[in-house]
Design a protein around this motif. Structure first.
Motif, PDB file in Angstrom:
ATOM      1  N   CYS A  53     -12.577 -67.457   7.863  1.00 37.49           N
ATOM      2  CA  CYS A  53     -12.801 -66.875   9.150  1.00 37.49           C
ATOM      3  C   CYS A  53     -13.375 -67.932   9.976  1.00 37.49           C
ATOM      4  CB  CYS A  53     -13.397 -65.791   8.826  1.00 37.49           C
ATOM      5  SG  CYS A  53     -12.651 -64.498   8.140  1.00 37.49           S
ATOM      6  N   TYR A  58     -14.234 -68.182   2.502  1.00 40.84           N
ATOM      7  CA  TYR A  58     -14.861 -67.338   1.513  1.00 40.84           C
ATOM      8  C   TYR A  58     -13.867 -67.436   0.346  1.00 40.84           C
ATOM      9  CZ  TYR A  58     -17.133 -65.267   5.304  1.00 40.84           C
ATOM     10  OH  TYR A  58     -17.790 -64.842   6.548  1.00 40.84           O
ATOM     11  N   LEU A  60     -12.923 -65.989  -2.939  1.00 42.02           N
ATOM     12  CA  LEU A  60     -13.038 -64.540  -3.636  1.00 42.02           C
ATOM     13  C   LEU A  60     -12.756 -64.731  -4.907  1.00 42.02           C
ATOM     14  CD1 LEU A  60     -11.624 -62.312  -0.723  1.00 42.02           C
ATOM     15  CD2 LEU A  60     -13.853 -62.983  -0.975  1.00 42.02           C
ATOM     16  N   ASP A  64     -14.624 -59.224  -5.891  1.00 40.88           N
ATOM     17  CA  ASP A  64     -15.169 -59.235  -4.980  1.00 40.88           C
ATOM     18  C   ASP A  64     -14.646 -58.674  -3.663  1.00 40.88           C
ATOM     19  OD1 ASP A  64     -16.814 -61.053  -5.964  1.00 40.88           O
ATOM     20  OD2 ASP A  64     -16.057 -63.035  -5.269  1.00 40.88           O
ATOM     21  N   LEU A  66     -14.009 -58.340   0.613  1.00 41.65           N
ATOM     22  CA  LEU A  66     -14.072 -59.105   1.847  1.00 41.65           C
ATOM     23  C   LEU A  66     -13.817 -58.217   3.017  1.00 41.65           C
ATOM     24  CD1 LEU A  66     -15.017 -61.840   3.301  1.00 41.65           C
ATOM     25  CD2 LEU A  66     -12.632 -62.209   3.455  1.00 41.65           C
ATOM     26  N   ILE A  68     -13.093 -57.988   6.886  1.00 40.57           N
ATOM     27  CA  ILE A  68     -12.801 -58.947   8.196  1.00 40.57           C
ATOM     28  C   ILE A  68     -12.641 -58.021   9.688  1.00 40.57           C
ATOM     29  CG2 ILE A  68     -11.225 -60.709   9.345  1.00 40.57           C
ATOM     30  CD1 ILE A  68     -10.092 -61.143   6.607  1.00 40.57           C
ATOM     31  N   HIS A  74      -8.296 -65.526  11.119  1.00 43.45           N
ATOM     32  CA  HIS A  74      -8.620 -65.889   9.865  1.00 43.45           C
ATOM     33  C   HIS A  74      -7.051 -66.091   9.294  1.00 43.45           C
ATOM     34  CE1 HIS A  74      -7.176 -61.665  10.039  1.00 43.45           C
ATOM     35  NE2 HIS A  74      -6.714 -61.769   8.876  1.00 43.45           N
ATOM     36  N   ALA A 110     -17.188 -61.448   9.602  1.00 39.77           N
ATOM     37  CA  ALA A 110     -16.718 -61.048   8.246  1.00 39.77           C
ATOM     38  C   ALA A 110     -17.880 -60.796   7.412  1.00 39.77           C
ATOM     39  CB  ALA A 110     -15.779 -61.870   7.369  1.00 39.77           C
ATOM     40  N   LYS A 111     -17.797 -60.065   6.236  1.00 34.98           N
ATOM     41  CA  LYS A 111     -18.932 -59.609   5.521  1.00 34.98           C
ATOM     42  C   LYS A 111     -18.167 -59.456   3.982  1.00 34.98           C
ATOM     43  CE  LYS A 111     -22.356 -58.958   6.647  1.00 34.98           C
ATOM     44  NZ  LYS A 111     -23.600 -59.709   6.807  1.00 34.98           N
ATOM     45  N   ILE A 112     -18.928 -60.357   3.194  1.00 33.60           N
ATOM     46  CA  ILE A 112     -18.598 -60.303   1.597  1.00 33.60           C
ATOM     47  C   ILE A 112     -19.435 -59.450   0.816  1.00 33.60           C
ATOM     48  CG2 ILE A 112     -19.954 -62.332   1.221  1.00 33.60           C
ATOM     49  CD1 ILE A 112     -17.386 -63.033  -0.918  1.00 33.60           C
ATOM     50  N   THR A 114     -20.575 -58.427  -2.839  1.00 30.93           N
ATOM     51  CA  THR A 114     -20.497 -58.936  -4.314  1.00 30.93           C
ATOM     52  C   THR A 114     -21.571 -58.462  -5.081  1.00 30.93           C
ATOM     53  OG1 THR A 114     -21.724 -61.100  -4.170  1.00 30.93           O
ATOM     54  CG2 THR A 114     -19.327 -60.979  -3.713  1.00 30.93           C
ATOM     55  N   THR A 117     -24.396 -60.536  -3.530  1.00 32.48           N
ATOM     56  CA  THR A 117     -24.824 -60.627  -2.097  1.00 32.48           C
ATOM     57  C   THR A 117     -25.149 -59.237  -1.775  1.00 32.48           C
ATOM     58  OG1 THR A 117     -22.631 -59.824  -1.457  1.00 32.48           O
ATOM     59  CG2 THR A 117     -23.060 -62.130  -1.460  1.00 32.48           C
TER      60      THR A 117
END
Length: 285
Positions: A53, A58, A60, A64, A66, A68, A74, A110-112, A114, A117
């Motif tokens: 992105c 990222y 993954l 995980d 993700l 968007i 992306h 975007a935000k991951i 996990t 995180t």
């Protein structure tokens, strides 16, 4: 998986009265840089997956998550084997709820999610993803409604984590909820009126603070200065206008709240790494 793409714009077609598309994707296929209006959620269940992105890659791992956000350019690189759950969701229904736009905008681009995180919500988020998948696969009565309800719950869970649990307001603990609601409302107001002539003094007065106190609290809440936040909203607004080839760059600059074409071009490039003209060509190439 990409069904209809024009330039870099993917059009996502939902079934009537449905706002979620789900894919059990096992394709050994890379997807070029593209964007779409729906939000996208990617959840690898076998093997890794790589999503880029902008300038962030990222990588993954299995399970995980993700997210968007809408309008984010992306691209995706797939391994030679694997499986992942992919949702595309039309969030327009949620926009009628107060604070949802501010919550989603703070997740951009975007935000991951996990265990590392976001350990406090990861298991709940994973459970919701699997429940949404199950409802999308079943033909039970009201399964679409329940799937979307769980999507809403997913965003509430993620929004509260990002907007509330990590806040470090320099105020008494009893004031945190009050300040959270106040600054959510302020962010909503800025988002809705970003193309207007907003000033720090005006917005601070609207919040009931001196501009110095407001500036400090606003930075604590958003992680950005007031003017950085405002300009980010203006550039996001301009990005949508640039899709329309009938508007000139000068018109878009003024429609987006900038007083000069030079300041618009400078800010646009600073925040996107593209000039407005180059960005427009991404969508019409």
């Amino acid at each position: 998986m990409i069904e209809n793409i024009n330039g870099k714009h993917e059009t996502v077609h939902f079934k009537e009265h449905n706002a979620i598309k789900m894919y059990l994707n096992d394709e050994f296929e890379d997807y070029p840089e593209h964007w779409h209006t729906p939000v996208e959620i990617i959840f690898p269940i076998e093997n890794h997956y790589m999503v880029s992105c902008g300038n962030v890659d990222y990588h993954l791992k299995e399970e995980d998550i993700l997210l968007i956000t809408p309008g984010t350019l992306h691209r995706i690189s797939a391994p030679k084997s694997g499986m992942r759950i992919i949702f595309q969701v039309d969030l327009s229904f949620l926009n009628r709820f107060q604070d949802i736009d501010s919550a989603i905008s703070m997740l951009a681009p975007a935000k991951i999610i996990t265990p590392g995180t976001m350990p406090s919500i990861y298991e709940d988020a994973k459970k919701l993803i699997l429940e949404i998948q199950r409802e999308c696969l079943e033909a039970a009565p009201l399964c679409d409604a329940l799937a979307f309800a769980k999507i809403a719950e997913f965003f509430v869970l993620l929004g509260r984590e990002c907007l509330c649990n990590n806040l470090l307001f320099d105020v008494a603990p009893t004031k945190h909820q009050e300040y959270t609601e106040k600054f959510l409302n302020i962010c909503d107001y800025i988002s809705a009126h970003c193309a207007e002539d907003l000033t720090l003094d005006d917005i601070a007065g609207r919040a009931g603070f001196s501009k110095y106190h407001f500036s400090r609290l606003f930075k604590q809440f958003t992680g950005e200065t007031f003017y950085k936040f405002l300009n980010t909203k203006r550039i996001a607004y301009a990005q949508n206008l640039l899709i329309d080839p009938g508007l000139s760059i000068t018109e878009i600059a003024y429609l987006s709240g900038f007083n000069s074409i030079s300041s618009f071009v400078r800010m646009f490039k600073a925040l996107t790494a593209y000039t407005p003209t180059a960005y427009r060509q991404l969508y019409h190439s």
